[in-house]
Design a protein around this motif. Structure first.
Motif, mmCIF file in Angstrom:
data_model
loop_
_atom_site.group_PDB
_atom_site.id
_atom_site.type_symbol
_atom_site.label_atom_id
_atom_site.label_comp_id
_atom_site.label_asym_id
_atom_site.label_seq_id
_atom_site.Cartn_x
_atom_site.Cartn_y
_atom_site.Cartn_z
ATOM 1 N N SER A 173 -74.940 1.104 -7.633
ATOM 2 C CA SER A 173 -73.491 1.239 -7.735
ATOM 3 C C SER A 173 -72.853 1.397 -6.363
ATOM 4 C CB SER A 173 -73.140 2.445 -8.605
ATOM 5 O OG SER A 173 -73.422 3.628 -7.896
ATOM 6 N N VAL A 174 -71.570 1.081 -6.304
ATOM 7 C CA VAL A 174 -70.863 1.061 -5.025
ATOM 8 C C VAL A 174 -70.817 2.443 -4.397
ATOM 9 C CG1 VAL A 174 -68.637 0.593 -3.972
ATOM 10 C CG2 VAL A 174 -69.477 -0.869 -5.771
ATOM 11 N N MET A 175 -70.549 3.444 -5.232
ATOM 12 C CA MET A 175 -70.393 4.794 -4.688
ATOM 13 C C MET A 175 -71.678 5.268 -4.033
ATOM 14 S SD MET A 175 -67.352 5.573 -4.968
ATOM 15 C CE MET A 175 -67.585 7.106 -4.144
ATOM 16 N N SER A 176 -72.785 4.933 -4.627
ATOM 17 C CA SER A 176 -74.024 5.417 -4.027
ATOM 18 C C SER A 176 -74.294 4.716 -2.712
ATOM 19 C CB SER A 176 -75.181 5.218 -5.005
ATOM 20 O OG SER A 176 -75.911 4.072 -4.677
ATOM 21 N N ILE A 177 -73.911 3.447 -2.632
ATOM 22 C CA ILE A 177 -74.089 2.752 -1.353
ATOM 23 C C ILE A 177 -73.223 3.396 -0.279
ATOM 24 C CG2 ILE A 177 -73.686 0.576 -0.172
ATOM 25 C CD1 ILE A 177 -74.449 -0.843 -2.690
ATOM 26 N N ILE A 199 -58.191 2.869 -8.330
ATOM 27 C CA ILE A 199 -57.402 1.775 -8.892
ATOM 28 C C ILE A 199 -57.200 0.692 -7.860
ATOM 29 C CG2 ILE A 199 -55.114 1.155 -9.735
ATOM 30 C CD1 ILE A 199 -54.985 3.818 -11.074
ATOM 31 N N LEU A 200 -56.931 1.134 -6.627
ATOM 32 C CA LEU A 200 -56.742 0.153 -5.564
ATOM 33 C C LEU A 200 -57.985 -0.694 -5.391
ATOM 34 C CD1 LEU A 200 -54.734 -0.772 -3.455
ATOM 35 C CD2 LEU A 200 -55.700 0.872 -1.877
ATOM 36 N N GLY A 201 -59.124 -0.022 -5.346
ATOM 37 C CA GLY A 201 -60.375 -0.763 -5.201
ATOM 38 C C GLY A 201 -60.591 -1.718 -6.358
ATOM 39 N N SER A 243 -62.906 8.401 -2.796
ATOM 40 C CA SER A 243 -62.481 7.678 -3.986
ATOM 41 C C SER A 243 -62.980 8.346 -5.264
ATOM 42 C CB SER A 243 -62.950 6.223 -3.936
ATOM 43 O OG SER A 243 -64.346 6.189 -3.913
ATOM 44 N N ARG A 244 -64.019 9.205 -5.134
ATOM 45 C CA ARG A 244 -64.404 9.965 -6.326
ATOM 46 C C ARG A 244 -63.353 11.006 -6.660
ATOM 47 N NH1 ARG A 244 -70.011 10.185 -4.715
ATOM 48 N NH2 ARG A 244 -71.223 8.800 -6.033
ATOM 49 N N HIS A 245 -62.577 11.362 -5.662
ATOM 50 C CA HIS A 245 -61.619 12.439 -5.871
ATOM 51 C C HIS A 245 -60.227 11.920 -6.183
ATOM 52 C CE1 HIS A 245 -64.309 15.592 -4.052
ATOM 53 N NE2 HIS A 245 -64.902 14.479 -3.703
#
Lengths: 624, 215
Positions: free
Chosen positions: A259-263, A311-313, A303-305
């Motif tokens: 997933s993107v967040m983990s990267i 939404i932008l992403g 972005s997690r917060h």
């Protein structure tokens, strides 16, 4: 399909005469018409609006309500018409379907109402004509999403299984910080450290005044090396711990790693470790410095917060094709204009347009109307080309931007609506439950009045000025009480009885009846207290009394208590009624259910606590 | 940039004429035709008033303009035979109904044709069938016309039949037909030969009665 042109069937059959001379075998016998009578008019009275049509029209579709004998159930003898207590506006469309063979969907109607009418009249929605099919499908999808959304939130927020493993609880805490205080604390701590880390990255490049041993100004990072190093270490420590915890808790580790967040997480902490590994190596320190750039990616962890950032992403991702087109058209225009500019300015002396790639910079700056002025055309042709370039730049950039903006706006509004729905859901549910509890409360009120009256006068229950429906409803509830030998009481009573039970006998053994239906009870009581795991049935009640009561809507009918306890039950009945009469200001009503341990009853029968315990044999339905 | 804009505008100007054509077509179909009165039609045909009413209602439902053109006719007929392609047979039917040969069927033509087929005498029916088969309206049915008709009928069956359709089956039908109908073996069938032969065929006579109670 042919039903739409059913009126032409006689023609088609007559035209079959052309086959006769060609046929080598004799024709099969024709079907015999059952009803050779006249085609009559049928009156359909839908909530007062009279529709009339030929009987044959309706019978074109014999597998629907109107086309089959099912409509006889709605025949009203006195007026000689078929009466339907349904919406006449939607019925219009249904009748048009019979007439024309095409089903249309009116845009102003609610999709659920329309679906209900179709289901009632036995028409499958798949036959909606092409003209209205897209609209119908879109509305249907929105509706389904809305329902799913609601359900998801329900499941997320409310349903906690006691047997959720630690790993699952952890994952839920990470994904939804509002589930527990720990998760919230963690959420804020990580947010704080992200901010600190980003600020440190920024501040360490600010010039801090000249150091003691040096002549020139140094940046703060070089001055307070140790401090910044410690800060960086602390932040990376936190981030690493967070990443590892998420990795452990993830239900599908492979999916999480992809997933993107983990990267982003990995990219944020990698530079530090690489830096640790390769210090004091002059050759690669240049590369190392570049790596520090990646530290700025920590800001994406925000972005997690922030939902807006997500939404932008998401918008950018969904507008990938528009962005791609923008990039492509810009590239084309840049190359064209740069080339023309280069050849136009080739002649002029000391021209800055030394090559076409050099002219790229000029073109970009001009097309975006920046106009730095570091590169300026000197020839007339150059100036003409430059002006055309700037004009077309505005156009090319302005075209795809509204698409992206509208996409963003749509997604943003969708999420706003979802948020609003969630916020309103609490009030909506509260209203629903108030209505529900109003009904239940009415019954208790009725019971108190009726019971007391019957106790005092020994007569049959006298109903006051209740409407017939309510009277019958109350009678029904009363029958249920009599059937189960349990009573409806409200929350207060239940809690008091719980308290008494827990105080009375802490050593109550587990009952077999409980083990026979653990799930019912666990779902009943566990909803109220998420954190503790329950082994002893009575402790359910004890804890449940203390923690906040949440929504329950199960009526659990336990097996009848044994005969020797029935007398106790009757005694309790009186107490219950007294309790009820004292506490009149309840808003909510509750009907309690508890397990009856038949094994322990004889033992506890002689102790004073048994009536208290048996007091707990009340069926509970709590509606908050 | 200007060139791009120029090409775009050029394309739109080319599209204009075709759009005008579509508008013209729309106007044409707005022409409406009303049949003569119910009494006249009742007098001319063998249908009762109620039957005419039912027929007209169905007719008007499919063709609100009051005339059927060949496209609509084929479309309606295709609804009854979803398996195959009845367009050829519908074409011949259309020509048989369109007694005035002006490319459209009015309600009167429709009803007259139906009246013959459903309520007419045996001879009338046979004559009508003869006219159906006689594609070029020259008074004779030759082998080519008959093959056309038979092939059209087989087209209505579609591809999935049991036993599977083989190429020479229509030919066999045609040969059998000519064997039966062509009395003087001159390669064509005249009206008289046709009527005589049909009246002799018992199966056919029985089949003709089949569609009497269609209404």
């Amino acid at each position: 399909m042919a039903a739409g042109v059913a009126a032409w069937l006689p023609f088609a059959r007559a035209a079959a005469i052309g086959w006769m001379p060609v046929a080598s075998a004799p024709m099969p016998p024709p079907p015999r018409d059952k009803r050779r009578g006249q085609d009559g008019l049928i009156i359909l009275n839908v909530s007062g609006t009279r529709f009339q049509t030929w009987r044959n029209t309706l019978e074109r579709y014999p597998d629907t309500l109107l086309g089959s004998t099912e409509r006889d159930f709605f025949f009203h003898e006195e007026t000689n018409e078929y009466f339907f207590d349904r919406d006449p506006d939607i019925f219009r469309h249904i009748l048009n379907f019979y007439r024309t063979g095409k089903l249309h969907y009116p845009r102003h109607e609610c999709i659920s109402a329309y679906d209900e009418e179709l289901a009632f009249f036995g028409i499958i929605p798949e036959i909606i004509g092409d003209c209205c099919y897209e609209e119908y499908k879109d509305r249907r999808r929105e509706n389904v999403e809305r329902i799913q959304d609601d359900e998801e939130n329900d499941n997320n927020k409310d349903m906690v299984l006691p047997d959720m493993s630690f790993r699952e609880t952890m994952w839920r805490a990470f994904e939804n910080p509002h589930t527990s205080t720990m998760a919230l604390v963690f959420y804020y701590v990580t947010g704080f450290f992200i901010a600190v880390s980003v600020m440190a990255n920024v501040v360490e490049t600010v010039p801090c005044g000249s150091g003691p041993n040096r002549a020139k100004e140094v940046s703060c990072g070089e001055r307070y090396v140790l401090a910044f190093f410690c800060l960086d270490t602390a932040c990376v420590m936190i981030f690493t711990v967070e990443y590892l915890l998420r990795l452990i808790a993830a239900p599908s580790r492979y999916k999480f790693v992809k997933s993107v967040m983990s990267i982003i997480d990995v990219v944020a902490i990698m530079p530090y470790y690489i830096g640790l590994v390769m210090t004091d190596n002059e050759d690669v320190s240049g590369a190392f410095v570049t790596l520090r750039v990646f530290r700025v990616f920590r800001i994406f962890k925000f972005s997690r917060h922030s939902a807006g950032l997500r939404i932008l992403g998401y918008t950018l991702k969904s507008c990938a094709s528009e962005l791609g087109f923008l990039l492509f058209s810009l590239t084309m225009a840049i190359i064209i204009f740069a080339t023309v500019m280069f050849y136009a300015e080739k002649g002029s002396s000391a021209s800055k347009f030394t090559s076409i790639p050099a002219a790229f910079w000029y073109t970009i700056v001009t097309m975006t109307t920046l106009g730095y002025g570091d590169m300026v055309p000197k020839t007339i042709i150059g100036k003409v080309v430059g002006s055309v370039c700037s004009l077309s730049g505005v156009l090319v950039i302005a075209l795809p931007v509204p698409v992206i903006v509208s996409n963003f706006s749509r997604i943003y509004h969708q999420s706003q609506r979802a948020e609003k729905r969630r916020a309103q859901k609490k009030t909506r549910l509260a209203r629903i439950h108030a209505a529900k509890s109003g009904g239940a409360n009415a019954y208790l009120q009725y019971k108190r009045n009726g019971m007391l009256a019957s106790k005092q006068t020994g007569q049959a229950l006298v109903c006051k000025s209740n409407p017939t429906f309510e009277t019958q409803h109350h009678h029904l509830l009363h029958c249920l009480e009599k059937t189960t030998n349990h009573e409806f009481v409200d929350e207060q009573t239940y809690e008091t009885s719980c308290m008494e039970v827990s105080l009375a006998k802490p050593s109550m053994s587990r009952s077999s009846s409980l083990s026979s239906s653990p799930h019912g009870l666990s779902s009943c009581c566990t909803r109220r207290n998420k954190r503790k795991s329950f082994n002893v049935p009575n402790s359910y009640m004890a804890d449940g009394r203390r923690s906040s009561i949440q929504e329950l809507s199960t009526i659990q009918i336990r097996e009848r208590p044994m005969s020797n306890s029935r007398s106790c039950l009757n005694a309790k009945f009186e107490e219950t009624v007294h309790l009820n009469s004292e506490e009149q200001s309840y808003i909510t009503a509750a009907v309690i259910s508890m397990p009856t341990p038949p094994v322990t009853t004889p033992e506890g029968g002689d102790s004073a606590s048994s009536p208290n315990f048996l007091q707990s044999n009340i069926v509970r339905v709590s509606a908050l | 940039m200007g060139a791009v804009v120029g090409t775009l505008t050029m394309q739109t100007s080319q599209r204009q004429p075709s759009r005008d054509k579509i508008d013209d077509e729309l106007e044409m179909t707005m022409v409406c035709h009303r049949p003569e009165g119910l009494e006249q039609l009742e007098a001319k045909t063998n249908f009762t008033k109620q039957e005419l009413q039912v027929l007209y209602r169905g007719f008007k439902n499919e063709c609100p303009s009051g005339v059927v053109n060949e496209e609509t006719f084929k479309h309606i007929y295709a609804q009854f035979f979803p398996h195959g392609d009845p367009s050829t047979y519908a074409h011949y039917l259309f020509n048989a109904f369109d007694t005035r040969n002006n490319g459209s069927i009015k309600f009167e033509d429709f009803v007259m044709g139906l009246s013959t087929l459903l309520r007419g005498t045996v001879r009338d029916k046979l004559e009508w069938t003869f006219h159906l088969y006689d594609i070029n309206k020259d008074g004779f049915i030759n082998k080519e016309e008959m093959t056309e008709i038979v092939r059209a009928i087989y087209d209505m069956m579609g591809k999935y039949t049991y036993p599977a359709l083989k190429g020479d089956v229509p030919k066999q039908h045609v040969d059998a037909f000519f064997e039966k109908m062509d009395k003087n073996k001159d390669g064509v069938v005249t009206l008289e030969e046709f009527v005589l032969a049909c009246q002799e065929d018992e199966n056919m006579m029985r089949s003709m009665q089949l569609f009497e109670n269609v209404m």
